[in-house]
Scaffold this motif. Structure first.
Motif, PDB file in Angstrom:
ATOM      1  N   ILE A  15      55.701  89.566  52.118  1.00 45.65           N
ATOM      2  CA  ILE A  15      54.850  88.902  51.125  1.00 45.65           C
ATOM      3  C   ILE A  15      55.707  88.179  50.089  1.00 45.65           C
ATOM      4  CG2 ILE A  15      53.247  89.339  49.208  1.00 45.65           C
ATOM      5  CD1 ILE A  15      51.969  91.504  50.980  1.00 45.65           C
ATOM      6  N   VAL A  16      56.762  88.840  49.610  1.00 46.62           N
ATOM      7  CA  VAL A  16      57.643  88.225  48.610  1.00 46.62           C
ATOM      8  C   VAL A  16      58.330  86.993  49.202  1.00 46.62           C
ATOM      9  CG1 VAL A  16      59.750  88.586  47.252  1.00 46.62           C
ATOM     10  CG2 VAL A  16      57.973  90.340  47.308  1.00 46.62           C
ATOM     11  N   ILE A  17      58.813  87.097  50.439  1.00 49.04           N
ATOM     12  CA  ILE A  17      59.459  85.955  51.096  1.00 49.04           C
ATOM     13  C   ILE A  17      58.449  84.823  51.290  1.00 49.04           C
ATOM     14  CG2 ILE A  17      60.512  85.161  53.252  1.00 49.04           C
ATOM     15  CD1 ILE A  17      61.864  87.916  53.428  1.00 49.04           C
ATOM     16  N   GLY A  18      57.222  85.150  51.682  1.00 48.95           N
ATOM     17  CA  GLY A  18      56.181  84.132  51.877  1.00 48.95           C
ATOM     18  C   GLY A  18      55.849  83.393  50.601  1.00 48.95           C
ATOM     19  N   ILE A  19      55.715  84.116  49.505  1.00 46.36           N
ATOM     20  CA  ILE A  19      55.429  83.474  48.217  1.00 46.36           C
ATOM     21  C   ILE A  19      56.579  82.562  47.814  1.00 46.36           C
ATOM     22  CG2 ILE A  19      55.128  83.930  45.736  1.00 46.36           C
ATOM     23  CD1 ILE A  19      53.477  86.394  46.545  1.00 46.36           C
ATOM     24  N   GLY A  20      57.802  82.999  48.054  1.00 46.72           N
ATOM     25  CA  GLY A  20      58.966  82.167  47.752  1.00 46.72           C
ATOM     26  C   GLY A  20      58.978  80.888  48.569  1.00 46.72           C
ATOM     27  N   LEU A  21      58.642  80.984  49.858  1.00 44.60           N
ATOM     28  CA  LEU A  21      58.609  79.792  50.713  1.00 44.60           C
ATOM     29  C   LEU A  21      57.501  78.833  50.299  1.00 44.60           C
ATOM     30  CD1 LEU A  21      59.346  81.330  54.229  1.00 44.60           C
ATOM     31  CD2 LEU A  21      60.843  79.884  52.853  1.00 44.60           C
ATOM     32  N   VAL A  22      56.363  79.352  49.901  1.00 45.49           N
ATOM     33  CA  VAL A  22      55.267  78.489  49.434  1.00 45.49           C
ATOM     34  C   VAL A  22      55.687  77.744  48.171  1.00 45.49           C
ATOM     35  CG1 VAL A  22      52.945  78.503  48.435  1.00 45.49           C
ATOM     36  CG2 VAL A  22      53.399  79.788  50.511  1.00 45.49           C
ATOM     37  N   ALA A  23      56.312  78.437  47.223  1.00 42.88           N
ATOM     38  CA  ALA A  23      56.779  77.797  45.988  1.00 42.88           C
ATOM     39  C   ALA A  23      57.825  76.725  46.305  1.00 42.88           C
ATOM     40  CB  ALA A  23      57.343  78.840  45.038  1.00 42.88           C
ATOM     41  N   TYR A  24      58.728  77.028  47.223  1.00 41.16           N
ATOM     42  CA  TYR A  24      59.741  76.050  47.623  1.00 41.16           C
ATOM     43  C   TYR A  24      59.093  74.823  48.282  1.00 41.16           C
ATOM     44  CZ  TYR A  24      63.740  74.049  50.091  1.00 41.16           C
ATOM     45  OH  TYR A  24      64.697  73.189  50.565  1.00 41.16           O
ATOM     46  N   GLY A  25      58.129  75.048  49.151  1.00 42.87           N
ATOM     47  CA  GLY A  25      57.439  73.934  49.810  1.00 42.87           C
ATOM     48  C   GLY A  25      56.687  73.060  48.828  1.00 42.87           C
ATOM     49  N   LEU A  26      56.042  73.670  47.837  1.00 39.31           N
ATOM     50  CA  LEU A  26      55.336  72.889  46.828  1.00 39.31           C
ATOM     51  C   LEU A  26      56.293  72.055  45.995  1.00 39.31           C
ATOM     52  CD1 LEU A  26      52.628  75.440  45.629  1.00 39.31           C
ATOM     53  CD2 LEU A  26      52.283  73.398  47.017  1.00 39.31           C
ATOM     54  N   SER A  27      57.458  72.598  45.687  1.00 36.56           N
ATOM     55  CA  SER A  27      58.422  71.825  44.898  1.00 36.56           C
ATOM     56  C   SER A  27      58.966  70.652  45.715  1.00 36.56           C
ATOM     57  CB  SER A  27      59.556  72.709  44.408  1.00 36.56           C
ATOM     58  OG  SER A  27      60.378  73.110  45.490  1.00 36.56           O
ATOM     59  N   LEU A  28      59.172  70.829  47.010  1.00 36.99           N
ATOM     60  CA  LEU A  28      59.618  69.717  47.857  1.00 36.99           C
ATOM     61  C   LEU A  28      58.549  68.640  47.939  1.00 36.99           C
ATOM     62  CD1 LEU A  28      61.403  71.384  50.915  1.00 36.99           C
ATOM     63  CD2 LEU A  28      62.421  70.153  49.015  1.00 36.99           C
ATOM     64  N   ASP A  29      57.285  69.049  48.078  1.00 37.59           N
ATOM     65  CA  ASP A  29      56.190  68.095  48.179  1.00 37.59           C
ATOM     66  C   ASP A  29      56.068  67.290  46.896  1.00 37.59           C
ATOM     67  OD1 ASP A  29      53.992  66.886  49.483  1.00 37.59           O
ATOM     68  OD2 ASP A  29      52.613  68.165  48.350  1.00 37.59           O
ATOM     69  N   LYS A  30      56.220  67.931  45.761  1.00 36.98           N
ATOM     70  CA  LYS A  30      56.123  67.235  44.474  1.00 36.98           C
ATOM     71  C   LYS A  30      57.268  66.251  44.323  1.00 36.98           C
ATOM     72  CE  LYS A  30      55.759  67.831  39.561  1.00 36.98           C
ATOM     73  NZ  LYS A  30      56.715  68.141  38.561  1.00 36.98           N
ATOM     74  N   ASN A  31      58.466  66.653  44.691  1.00 42.59           N
ATOM     75  CA  ASN A  31      59.615  65.757  44.598  1.00 42.59           C
ATOM     76  C   ASN A  31      59.466  64.571  45.537  1.00 42.59           C
ATOM     77  OD1 ASN A  31      60.804  67.385  42.695  1.00 42.59           O
ATOM     78  ND2 ASN A  31      62.075  68.493  44.170  1.00 42.59           N
ATOM     79  N   ALA A  32      58.920  64.789  46.723  1.00 42.32           N
ATOM     80  CA  ALA A  32      58.739  63.697  47.680  1.00 42.32           C
ATOM     81  C   ALA A  32      57.734  62.684  47.147  1.00 42.32           C
ATOM     82  CB  ALA A  32      58.278  64.254  49.025  1.00 42.32           C
ATOM     83  N   LYS A  33      56.668  63.148  46.498  1.00 40.02           N
ATOM     84  CA  LYS A  33      55.683  62.229  45.933  1.00 40.02           C
ATOM     85  C   LYS A  33      56.280  61.422  44.794  1.00 40.02           C
ATOM     86  CE  LYS A  33      51.509  64.729  47.139  1.00 40.02           C
ATOM     87  NZ  LYS A  33      50.373  65.502  46.645  1.00 40.02           N
ATOM     88  N   ASP A  34      57.089  62.057  43.957  1.00 41.09           N
ATOM     89  CA  ASP A  34      57.714  61.346  42.845  1.00 41.09           C
ATOM     90  C   ASP A  34      58.677  60.289  43.346  1.00 41.09           C
ATOM     91  OD1 ASP A  34      56.303  62.913  41.099  1.00 41.09           O
ATOM     92  OD2 ASP A  34      57.974  64.273  40.651  1.00 41.09           O
ATOM     93  N   ASP A  35      59.499  60.616  44.341  1.00 39.31           N
ATOM     94  CA  ASP A  35      60.460  59.657  44.883  1.00 39.31           C
ATOM     95  C   ASP A  35      59.765  58.565  45.671  1.00 39.31           C
ATOM     96  OD1 ASP A  35      62.453  61.191  43.778  1.00 39.31           O
ATOM     97  OD2 ASP A  35      62.958  62.222  45.663  1.00 39.31           O
ATOM     98  N   GLY A  36      58.736  58.896  46.427  1.00 38.06           N
ATOM     99  CA  GLY A  36      58.052  57.939  47.279  1.00 38.06           C
ATOM    100  C   GLY A  36      57.221  56.945  46.507  1.00 38.06           C
ATOM    101  N   ALA A  37      56.779  57.275  45.320  1.00 34.09           N
ATOM    102  CA  ALA A  37      55.925  56.370  44.552  1.00 34.09           C
ATOM    103  C   ALA A  37      56.675  55.112  44.170  1.00 34.09           C
ATOM    104  CB  ALA A  37      55.403  57.083  43.304  1.00 34.09           C
ATOM    105  N   SER A  38      57.947  55.228  43.811  1.00 31.60           N
ATOM    106  CA  SER A  38      58.700  54.047  43.420  1.00 31.60           C
ATOM    107  C   SER A  38      59.108  53.219  44.637  1.00 31.60           C
ATOM    108  CB  SER A  38      59.934  54.454  42.624  1.00 31.60           C
ATOM    109  OG  SER A  38      60.781  55.254  43.431  1.00 31.60           O
ATOM    110  N   GLN A  39      59.284  53.843  45.790  1.00 25.32           N
ATOM    111  CA  GLN A  39      59.720  53.115  46.973  1.00 25.32           C
ATOM    112  C   GLN A  39      58.568  52.424  47.680  1.00 25.32           C
ATOM    113  OE1 GLN A  39      61.664  56.062  49.311  1.00 25.32           O
ATOM    114  NE2 GLN A  39      63.438  56.206  47.970  1.00 25.32           N
ATOM    115  N   THR A  40      57.377  52.993  47.685  1.00 26.28           N
ATOM    116  CA  THR A  40      56.274  52.419  48.452  1.00 26.28           C
ATOM    117  C   THR A  40      55.375  51.541  47.614  1.00 26.28           C
ATOM    118  OG1 THR A  40      54.894  54.353  48.022  1.00 26.28           O
ATOM    119  CG2 THR A  40      56.219  54.362  50.052  1.00 26.28           C
ATOM    120  N   ALA A  41      55.719  51.269  46.366  1.00 29.13           N
ATOM    121  CA  ALA A  41      54.846  50.461  45.514  1.00 29.13           C
ATOM    122  C   ALA A  41      54.752  49.032  46.009  1.00 29.13           C
ATOM    123  CB  ALA A  41      55.346  50.491  44.075  1.00 29.13           C
TER     124      ALA A  41
END
Length: 123
Positions: A15-41
């Motif tokens: 459970i602890v490992i799963g919660i950590g992976l979910v938090a890591y995945g959400l941070s990657l998704d947020k970073n990808a959206k921030d980086d992609g917004a300037s490139q795909t405009a």
């Protein structure tokens, strides 16, 4: 009893490992959206055929287009509208829903591209 304790400890660790992976995945998704917004405009959006599903590859800013006049008869009302890129679709109905039509407008050159007349079928 030892086996049960070991299984509970193992499941707690999972459970602890799963919660950590979910938090890591959400941070990657947020970073990808921030980086992609300037490139795909600058990439254009692609219209999608089918139902009225609004799918755009890149957000587009609608520039100022001034006034567009659409003639409506007395008693008619605006039911809804939708904007897709540089086109707008306006749904107009007469009294009691009679004489309904869709008007497709180009926001780029301020012209009416066409009208779709909605008529009830005779039963």
């Amino acid at each position: 009893m030892r086996v049960v304790k070991a299984l509970v400890a193992f499941m707690g660790l999972l459970i602890v490992i799963g919660i950590g992976l979910v938090a890591y995945g959400l941070s990657l998704d947020k970073n990808a959206k921030d980086d992609g917004a300037s490139q795909t405009a600058s990439t254009p959006s692609v219209p999608v055929a089918g139902d009225m599903v609004e799918v755009m590859l890149a957000p587009q800013m609608l520039s100022a287009f001034g006034d567009i006049v659409i003639d409506i008869e007395p008693g008619e009302k605006l039911v809804s509208y939708a904007i897709d890129g540089n086109q707008a679709t306006v749904h107009i109905e007469g009294p009691d829903g009679a004489g309904a039509r869709l008007v497709v407008i180009s926001l780029a050159d301020k012209s009416v591209l066409g009208r779709i007349l909605l008529q009830p079928t005779a039963q």
